[in-house]
Structures are given as C-alpha cells and as structure tokens.
Design an enzyme around this catalytic site. Structure first.
Site, PDB file in Angstrom:
ATOM      1  N   HIS A  35       0.844  -1.208   0.000  1.00 61.21           N
ATOM      2  CA  HIS A  35       0.000   0.000   0.000  1.00 61.21           C
ATOM      3  C   HIS A  35       0.873   1.250   0.000  1.00 61.21           C
ATOM      4  CE1 HIS A  35      -3.121  -2.919   1.380  1.00 61.21           C
ATOM      5  NE2 HIS A  35      -3.811  -2.216   0.507  1.00 61.21           N
ATOM      6  N   ASN A  36       1.386   1.559  -1.159  1.00 62.28           N
ATOM      7  CA  ASN A  36       2.297   2.695  -1.312  1.00 62.28           C
ATOM      8  C   ASN A  36       1.903   3.458  -2.578  1.00 62.28           C
ATOM      9  OD1 ASN A  36       3.292   1.221  -3.480  1.00 62.28           O
ATOM     10  ND2 ASN A  36       4.776   0.152  -2.194  1.00 62.28           N
ATOM     11  N   PRO A  37       2.657   4.508  -2.937  1.00 61.78           N
ATOM     12  CA  PRO A  37       2.212   5.309  -4.096  1.00 61.78           C
ATOM     13  C   PRO A  37       2.160   4.530  -5.403  1.00 61.78           C
ATOM     14  CG  PRO A  37       4.202   6.255  -3.073  1.00 61.78           C
ATOM     15  CD  PRO A  37       3.827   5.078  -2.264  1.00 61.78           C
ATOM     16  N   ILE A  38       2.953   3.473  -5.523  1.00 61.47           N
ATOM     17  CA  ILE A  38       2.919   2.704  -6.787  1.00 61.47           C
ATOM     18  C   ILE A  38       1.559   2.017  -6.924  1.00 61.47           C
ATOM     19  CG2 ILE A  38       4.155   1.102  -8.285  1.00 61.47           C
ATOM     20  CD1 ILE A  38       6.536   1.253  -6.425  1.00 61.47           C
ATOM     21  N   HIS A  39       1.033   1.526  -5.799  1.00 68.59           N
ATOM     22  CA  HIS A  39      -0.286   0.890  -5.848  1.00 68.59           C
ATOM     23  C   HIS A  39      -1.346   1.913  -6.277  1.00 68.59           C
ATOM     24  CE1 HIS A  39      -3.919  -1.257  -4.796  1.00 68.59           C
ATOM     25  NE2 HIS A  39      -4.190  -0.412  -3.819  1.00 68.59           N
ATOM     26  N   HIS A  66      -7.251   6.716  -2.873  1.00 63.99           N
ATOM     27  CA  HIS A  66      -8.091   5.714  -2.204  1.00 63.99           C
ATOM     28  C   HIS A  66      -7.418   4.970  -1.046  1.00 63.99           C
ATOM     29  CE1 HIS A  66      -5.933   2.585  -4.367  1.00 63.99           C
ATOM     30  NE2 HIS A  66      -6.533   1.720  -3.570  1.00 63.99           N
ATOM     31  N   ASP A  67      -6.085   4.954  -0.987  1.00 63.18           N
ATOM     32  CA  ASP A  67      -5.412   4.266   0.140  1.00 63.18           C
ATOM     33  C   ASP A  67      -4.449   5.208   0.865  1.00 63.18           C
ATOM     34  OD1 ASP A  67      -6.436   1.680   0.360  1.00 63.18           O
ATOM     35  OD2 ASP A  67      -5.177   0.895  -1.250  1.00 63.18           O
ATOM     36  N   ASP A  71      -8.977  -1.622  -8.084  1.00 65.32           N
ATOM     37  CA  ASP A  71      -8.208  -1.821  -6.850  1.00 65.32           C
ATOM     38  C   ASP A  71      -7.713  -3.263  -6.714  1.00 65.32           C
ATOM     39  OD1 ASP A  71      -7.120  -1.077  -4.427  1.00 65.32           O
ATOM     40  OD2 ASP A  71      -9.003  -1.254  -3.302  1.00 65.32           O
ATOM     41  N   GLN A 101      -4.365 -17.613  -3.234  1.00 62.23           N
ATOM     42  CA  GLN A 101      -4.552 -16.818  -4.450  1.00 62.23           C
ATOM     43  C   GLN A 101      -5.611 -17.437  -5.356  1.00 62.23           C
ATOM     44  OE1 GLN A 101      -3.510 -14.083  -3.308  1.00 62.23           O
ATOM     45  NE2 GLN A 101      -2.629 -13.429  -5.227  1.00 62.23           N
TER      46      GLN A 101
HETATM   47  N1  LIG Z   1      -5.437 -12.450  -0.850  1.00 61.68           N
HETATM   48  C1  LIG Z   1      -5.295 -11.453  -1.702  1.00 61.68           C
HETATM   49  N2  LIG Z   1      -5.786 -10.263  -1.386  1.00 61.68           N
HETATM   50  C2  LIG Z   1      -5.610  -9.255  -2.271  1.00 61.68           C
HETATM   51  C3  LIG Z   1      -4.926  -9.430  -3.494  1.00 61.68           C
HETATM   52  N3  LIG Z   1      -4.902  -8.255  -4.147  1.00 61.68           N
HETATM   53  C4  LIG Z   1      -5.536  -7.375  -3.364  1.00 61.68           C
HETATM   54  N4  LIG Z   1      -5.970  -7.976  -2.227  1.00 61.68           N
HETATM   55  C5  LIG Z   1      -6.723  -7.388  -1.115  1.00 61.68           C
HETATM   56  O1  LIG Z   1      -7.743  -6.607  -1.704  1.00 61.68           O
HETATM   57  C6  LIG Z   1      -7.683  -5.353  -1.094  1.00 61.68           C
HETATM   58  C7  LIG Z   1      -8.244  -4.246  -1.916  1.00 61.68           C
HETATM   59  O2  LIG Z   1      -8.127  -3.057  -1.131  1.00 61.68           O
HETATM   60  P1  LIG Z   1      -6.683  -2.628  -0.614  1.00 61.68           P
HETATM   61  O3  LIG Z   1      -5.856  -2.196  -1.761  1.00 61.68           O
HETATM   62  O4  LIG Z   1      -6.832  -1.744   0.557  1.00 61.68           O
HETATM   63  O5  LIG Z   1      -6.065  -4.009  -0.028  1.00 61.68           O
HETATM   64  C8  LIG Z   1      -6.198  -5.111  -0.859  1.00 61.68           C
HETATM   65  C9  LIG Z   1      -5.809  -6.466  -0.313  1.00 61.68           C
HETATM   66  O6  LIG Z   1      -6.156  -6.582   1.046  1.00 61.68           O
HETATM   67  C10 LIG Z   1      -4.421 -10.730  -3.800  1.00 61.68           C
HETATM   68  O7  LIG Z   1      -3.821 -10.999  -4.841  1.00 61.68           O
HETATM   69  N5  LIG Z   1      -4.628 -11.699  -2.864  1.00 61.68           N
HETATM   70 ZN   LIG Z   2      -6.030  -0.246  -2.740  1.00 56.30          ZN
END
Ligand SMILES: Nc1nc2c(ncn2[C@@H]2O[C@@H]3COP(=O)(O)O[C@H]3[C@H]2O)c(=O)[nH]1
Ligand SMILES: [Zn+2]
EC number: 3.1.4.17
Length: 409
Positions: free
Chosen positions: A171-175, A211-212, A320, A371
C-alpha cells in the site's frame, strides 16, 4: 471511431463471455456458499469471510431518489449520440514538464499490461504524481477546472509522502498509480469515458489516486482488534477507508495544495462531487465486496434500475483488485508485496498476543492456494459483473447499430 471500437468491443465480449453463461455470486452469507466440499482450505474460507463480508447495515444512507441516474438513461444518451467528446491530448497544458522517457512510457497508458513498476523506476519514484497529472491532462481536466499546476504538483507531492508514511511494501504510491492507470483502462475499453461528465471523470481519477492514502499496512480488523486511534475515531466502521478520503480532503487545505480552488461553486464543493468521491473510496472497503457485487448482479436483472454511481464504485473497486487479472509477472510482483505486508501484520499480532489474522502467519500460510481462492471467489465474480454492466451499456447500442446496418443494406 469510438463508436466503432465500442461496438467491436461489445460484440467480442458478448461472443466470448456471455453465451449461456451463468454468473455465480455467493450469497451475502459467504460461508453457506463455501461450506460444501471443495478445494478451499479452512483458513482461506475464514479469510474470505472475515475480509469480504460485513453483516453491519450500510449506514451511509445516500439519498438516491435525488440524484438517481440509471445506466438506462446513459444508454439512451449513447443511442441519441450524446457522447462526451473527450479530447485526447489536444489541449495538453504542460506535457513539456514530463521527462521524455516518462512521456514515451505513457504512450502505453491505456494498456492492461502497462508496467507501473517500470514507470516508477524511470520517474525516480514519482509514478503517482505523473499518472495523476497524465490522466487529468489526457482528459483535459486541468484546463477545464483551471487546476493550478503548482497546486497539482504540491498536492501530488503531499500524496506521495502520505502514501510513504508507513513504508508499506504494497500500500504505497505505486499501488495508487496502478489503480488509477487500471481505472483508466477500464474507462477507455468500456467506452464509459465518453459518457461520464467532466466532474465525474475528475471524481473517479481523484478517488483512485487517494483511495489508500496513509494506509497503515494493516487491515481494518487489526485496527479494530487493537483499538487503534483510527478505529476509535471511526467507530470500527470502514476505518481505513474513512481515513483515506478524509485525509485527502484535509490535505487540500495545506499550503498551495488546493487543486479545487478554481472549481465553480456548482462543481465543488457540490454535494454530488464530494459524495461521489467519498462513496467511491468507501466502496473499496473489502467488507462491502460481496454485498456490492450481489446488489449489482441483482440490479442487472432490471437494467433500468442500475445506477451510474454504483457502476462507478464497482469500477474503482475492480481497479483496486486488478493485478490477478494482469500479466503473470506483474501479478507475482504485487502478490509478493502483499504477502510481505500480511506477514508483517502477523508478526505484530504475535507480539501483541492477538490471534493471527488469516493469511498473516508466515509459518503456515499457503500463498498459492489462497490466491486461487481469491481469484475464484473474488476476482472472477467481480469482473463478470463489471463486464455485464459494460454489456448493458454497449449492448443496446450494438443492437441498434446492427439493425441500422441491416436496414441500410
Ligand atoms: N489475498 C489477496 N488479497 C488481495 C490481493 N490483491 C488485493 N488484495 C486485497 O484486496 C484489497 C483491496 O483493497 P486494498 O488495496 O486496501 O487491499 C487489498 C488487499 O487486502 C491478492 O492478490 N490476494
Ligand atoms: Zn487499494
């Protein structure tokens, strides 16, 4: 050209995905759906239930009757030829500010296989700043809303700093840059880009970018269980998401950061724009996930009742959680980052003597299986509904176009 692309896209989607397809969305009560025999291990079921469901009532209480806008009205608008003519790059205000390598990289910004990590590398860690700028500029929103470039860059710098506050691996700027770029792909490929107003386009891009903001690298459950200051502030309800959007608005008050300064009073702070941004960010709370998907799926039985704002929320939410549907290399990189973050939370929980959250135990978590569960039970149903919505917008247009063509020939 855009109509042609929309039609071709819709036909391809219908041919490949919608013939005799049954969408399976779990009930709000996910355990019922997952309780049968199947390959999903118990820990993953626990994680799905804990993360993606909420039995709390939705207390946001939007007055829908006031601004109810159905997708059907959009379809009618599209049929009547009322596209918003989006000017791609025609009036860009400052492309010269971008480093040439970054500018070159953005030629691919509409692609689902866009490599945001590479962008971050060539921009010295400024991927969020540049994606934000590029998208606003691409849709001519900087000029239309008279956004001062100085404020835009100051605000973007503060956003990037906010995203780095906890040094999170995921959860950083790249995301945030990735979500904004993925949202752009969805908007372009679906044709939505042509029927959202400028204010709606701005609101969506803004929601994706913030958003984050100031994500703590831990989950809402962790905040609630540790009675963190944020959990107390937001009464355990969408704790992080409330914080993200609240921080984004508060940041506008910082020196030189008010990118909305020249918005007309009708545009901002209009209830519509602010409510839309808040709703979209709150809709990224994964505990709303199954409810959101289920509601839209049932709405799709009566497309005239589909609301545009709900579709917009689903689009942000889909952006997201985009990476499992992207190229394998990108998906692996994101997964590795997410797992690091989950395990760090597990370490903290262990230290605090709390029960370990699902998928957070570095000694026992089965990443690959989890996954598969995520893709089967979260990603696929989400994207199925999203494509159904796209089809509902494009379908009638395609039908009319085919009829017109037949008549003409
Ligand atoms: N288990 C799992 N969770 C994911 C994956 N990608 C995103 N998430 C979850 O989905 C959430 C979407 O909102 P956020 O980006 O806050 O945090 C993310 C993660 O908690 C993934 O590949 N696997
Ligand atoms: Zn997010």
């Amino acid at each position: 050209e855009h109509i042609r692309r929309n039609i071709e896209y819709a036909i391809a989607v219908m041919e490949s995905r919608y013939v005799n397809r049954v969408v399976e969305i779990p009930d709000d009560e996910v355990p019922a759906t997952l309780s049968g025999e199947g390959p999903v291990p118990p820990e993953i079921k626990r994680w799905l239930v804990q993360t993606f469901t909420s039995r709390r009532a939705d207390v946001r209480g939007r007055k829908e009757s006031e601004t109810r806008r159905s997708l059907r009205s959009v379809v009618h608008a599209v049929q009547a030829g009322m596209f918003v003519e989006r000017m791609f790059r025609k009036t860009s205000v400052g492309v010269q500010n971008l480093p040439p390598e970054v500018q070159e990289h953005f030629k691919n910004i509409d692609s689902w296989s866009y490599d945001v990590f590479e962008l971050d590398r060539i921009s010295d860690g400024n991927s969020l700043k540049f994606v934000f700028y590029e998208l606003l500029n691409k849709y001519d929103l900087i000029r239309k809303f008279k956004i001062p470039l100085k404020s835009l860059f100051a605000y973007s710098a503060r956003l990037q700093r906010g995203y780095r506050k906890y040094n999170n691996r995921y959860h950083n700027p790249i995301h945030a840059a990735d979500v904004a770029q993925s949202l752009n792909c969805l908007l372009v490929s679906s044709g939505f880009v042509h029927w959202l107003s400028d204010l709606e386009m701005f609101s969506m891009i803004m929601a994706a970018v913030v958003h984050d903001l100031e994500h703590s690298g831990t989950t809402n459950t962790f905040h609630t269980n540790t009675r963190s200051p944020l959990a107390q502030m937001y009464n355990d309800k969408s704790v992080l998401e409330n914080h993200h959007i609240s921080s984004a608005f508060r940041l506008l008050n910082e020196e030189d950061c008010d990118i909305l300064v020249n918005f007309s009073k009708d545009d901002y702070p209009s209830k519509e724009a602010r409510t839309l941004m808040i709703d979209m960010v709150l809709a990224t709370d994964m505990s709303q996930h199954f409810g959101q998907v289920k509601k839209l799926q049932s709405n799709l039985q009566h497309p005239e009742s589909l609301e545009k704002s709900r579709a917009m929320c689903l689009m942000i939410h889909s952006a997201d959680i985009n990476h499992p549907s992207k190229q394998w290399e990108l998906h692996c990189r994101w997964t590795e980052r997410l797992v690091v973050e989950f395990f760090e939370q597990g370490d903290q929980e262990r230290k605090l003597g709390l029960p370990l959250s699902p998928l957070c135990d570095r000694h026992t978590t089965m990443v690959a299986q989890s996954q598969i569960g995520f893709m089967d039970y979260v990603i696929k149903p989400t994207y199925d509904v999203l494509f159904d919505i796209f089809r509902n917008v494009n379908g009638p247009v395609v039908r009319d176009a085919i009829l017109s063509l037949r008549r003409a020939s």
